[in-house]
Design an enzyme around this catalytic site. Structure first.
Site, PDB file in Angstrom:
ATOM      1  N   THR A 195       0.850  -1.241  -0.155  1.00  0.00           N
ATOM      2  CA  THR A 195      -0.013  -0.052  -0.034  1.00  0.00           C
ATOM      3  C   THR A 195       1.055   1.226   0.010  1.00  0.00           C
ATOM      4  OG1 THR A 195      -0.075  -0.053   2.399  1.00  0.00           O
ATOM      5  CG2 THR A 195      -1.884  -1.206   1.108  1.00  0.00           C
ATOM      6  N   SER A 196       0.360   2.263  -0.404  1.00  0.00           N
ATOM      7  CA  SER A 196       0.916   3.637  -0.454  1.00  0.00           C
ATOM      8  C   SER A 196       2.310   3.483  -1.374  1.00  0.00           C
ATOM      9  CB  SER A 196       0.955   4.051   0.744  1.00  0.00           C
ATOM     10  OG  SER A 196       1.289   5.608   0.701  1.00  0.00           O
ATOM     11  N   ALA A 197       3.334   3.807  -0.564  1.00  0.00           N
ATOM     12  CA  ALA A 197       4.812   4.048  -1.298  1.00  0.00           C
ATOM     13  C   ALA A 197       5.202   2.421  -1.853  1.00  0.00           C
ATOM     14  CB  ALA A 197       5.588   4.271  -0.241  1.00  0.00           C
TER      15      ALA A 197
ATOM     16  N   TYR B 161       3.080   0.089  -2.930  1.00  0.00           N
ATOM     17  CA  TYR B 161       2.391   0.092  -4.067  1.00  0.00           C
ATOM     18  C   TYR B 161       2.894   0.690  -5.330  1.00  0.00           C
ATOM     19  CZ  TYR B 161      -1.068  -0.612  -7.752  1.00  0.00           C
ATOM     20  OH  TYR B 161      -1.631  -0.792  -9.304  1.00  0.00           O
TER      21      TYR B 161
ATOM     22  N   GLY C 204      -3.196  -0.650  -2.889  1.00  0.00           N
ATOM     23  CA  GLY C 204      -3.995   0.587  -2.918  1.00  0.00           C
ATOM     24  C   GLY C 204      -3.436   1.593  -2.087  1.00  0.00           C
TER      25      GLY C 204
END
Length: 427
Positions: A151-153, A155, A173
């Protein structure tokens, strides 16, 4: 200290390596020779030679399985961490970059697997690494495994790969940016603590925890967050070949694997234990063309191919065939050998080869009856029975009452079949 640890102490060491070990320390320990229990002895020069010839076994920065370099991306991601491997629950972008660069140059590596289990981390350095992965996937296949979180960075890094696989329970996501400000001013007020900032530069103390956040400073921070968010969205949209609006509409939500696949955030749902096997089969299949849903569908920059002029090709073929026929039938060698010449025309033999063959054959007797009509009828019958391209016919030339030679009749038949009534090559 070293002397005390090594001399007159039992060592758990292979005898062969003991020569190398003591050879490397011979001068420092002031050793002149090494005597073994079996009576063998190595002098100082021999010890030095053993140490000099020793070559340590090469150690990879990553594990390699079936030609696939596995690079772990775990825990909190941070910029310039200083460690090659995940340590204390964190992974550095610099460590991932170093392993990626080495794997791209490593002849033992055919593909790279990013083994990701991370909630994200620092924005600094993240987008640059995502760009590097995106460019590197053009050099060697790069797959990402979401096991069990990207997730975030994290992803952003995964999106740079050619192919993303996640188990059913994975989370992906959170494509968004967050910034936190802590206001401790009221807590300090209750405690009777007052902090005074003495600074040069109007913005030097912006965002401090001892004062409420001014609206002007909050607005500036929001602009920084928005700019970084736009970069994040554009990076993922490019990497996954999705519209930027599609990424924005996620509103930084976290998705299950099934939802992520429907949205195009991942490519495949598969147990983590099967990913290496599938990747290996993919690499071994020499017939597979490396096009995945994540590859950009870039319009070709090559100039458009001109349409084929089939009429011109047909006309050229007809002209060449006519020239071949005339070249055989009108050559000197065909005189007195016309029946054979016509046969060679029908056989499709090249003109030069036909001429050479005709020159080796005897001519027909002068008193022999003319075979023109027979040959003409045979050739005409052959041409009519043969299969020809379905070429639209022009109007049939008007018939004349003038008698035609065998050659003329054959050309007339040829023109009738091919639909070409040009008189350019008639003799």
């Amino acid at each position: 200290m070293i002397f005390d640890e090594l001399i007159n102490k039992p060592l758990l060491m292979n005898p062969g390596y003991a020569r190398i070990f003591f050879g490397a320390l011979a001068e420092r320990l002031k050793l002149q020779s090494l005597t073994f229990a079996d009576g063998g002895q190595l002098l100082l020069a021999d010890l030095k030679a053993s140490a000099a010839n020793y070559q340590a076994r090469e150690r990879k920065l990553y594990q390699i399985q079936d030609g696939i370099a596995v690079i772990p991306v775990e825990g909190t991601l941070t910029h310039r961490y200083g460690y090659l491997n995940p340590y204390s629950g964190m992974t550095g972008y610099d460590g991932i970059q170093a392993k990626l660069d080495t794997a791209l140059e490593d002849d033992d590596v055919r593909g790279i697997l990013l083994d990701i289990n991370s909630p994200g981390g620092s924005a600094n350095g993240c987008m640059d690494l995502a760009d590097t992965i995106y460019d590197a996937r053009q050099i060697k296949p790069i797959w990402a495994l979401v096991d069990e979180q990207a997730t975030s960075a994290a992803y952003s890094i995964a999106s740079g790969a050619n192919h993303i696989i996640a188990p059913r329970t994975a989370q992906t996501g959170s494509i968004g940016v967050i910034m936190a400000h802590v206001d401790q001013s009221k807590a300090h007020e209750k405690l009777g603590i007052h902090v005074t900032f003495i600074h040069a530069g109007a913005h030097k103390a912006d965002g401090n925890a001892y004062q409420p956040l001014p609206n002007a400073v909050k607005e500036r921070f929001q602009q920084e967050v928005d700019a970084l968010y736009a970069l994040f969205v554009d990076t993922v949209a490019r990497n996954r070949q999705l519209a930027a609006d599609t990424i924005r509409k996620t509103e930084a939500a976290i998705y299950s694997s099934e939802q992520a696949q429907e949205m195009g955030l991942i490519d495949q749902i598969l147990p983590a234990s099967q990913v290496l096997t599938v990747f290996t089969h993919h690499l071994n299949d020499t017939r597979a063309i490396m096009t995945t849903p994540t590859e950009p569908q870039v319009k070709s920059t090559q100039p458009a191919v001109e349409p084929v002029d089939t009429d011109a090709i047909k006309a050229s073929a007809i002209q060449q065939e006519r020239e071949r026929c005339l070249s055989i039938l009108q050559c000197e060698a065909a005189e007195g050998r016309m029946a054979t010449a016509i046969h060679l025309v029908k056989s499709g033999m090249a003109a030069d080869d036909a001429k050479a063959l005709l020159e080796t054959l005897p001519k027909a007797e002068a008193s022999a009856p003319k075979k023109e009509n027979t040959t003409q009828n045979a050739f005409t019958q052959h041409m009519n029975n043969d299969q020809h391209p379905n070429i639209p016919s022009e109007n049939t030339p008007e018939k004349t009452n003038e008698p035609k030679s065998a050659i003329q009749q054959m050309l007339s038949d040829f023109e009738l079949i091919t639909g070409d009534n040009s008189n350019a090559c008639r003799q």
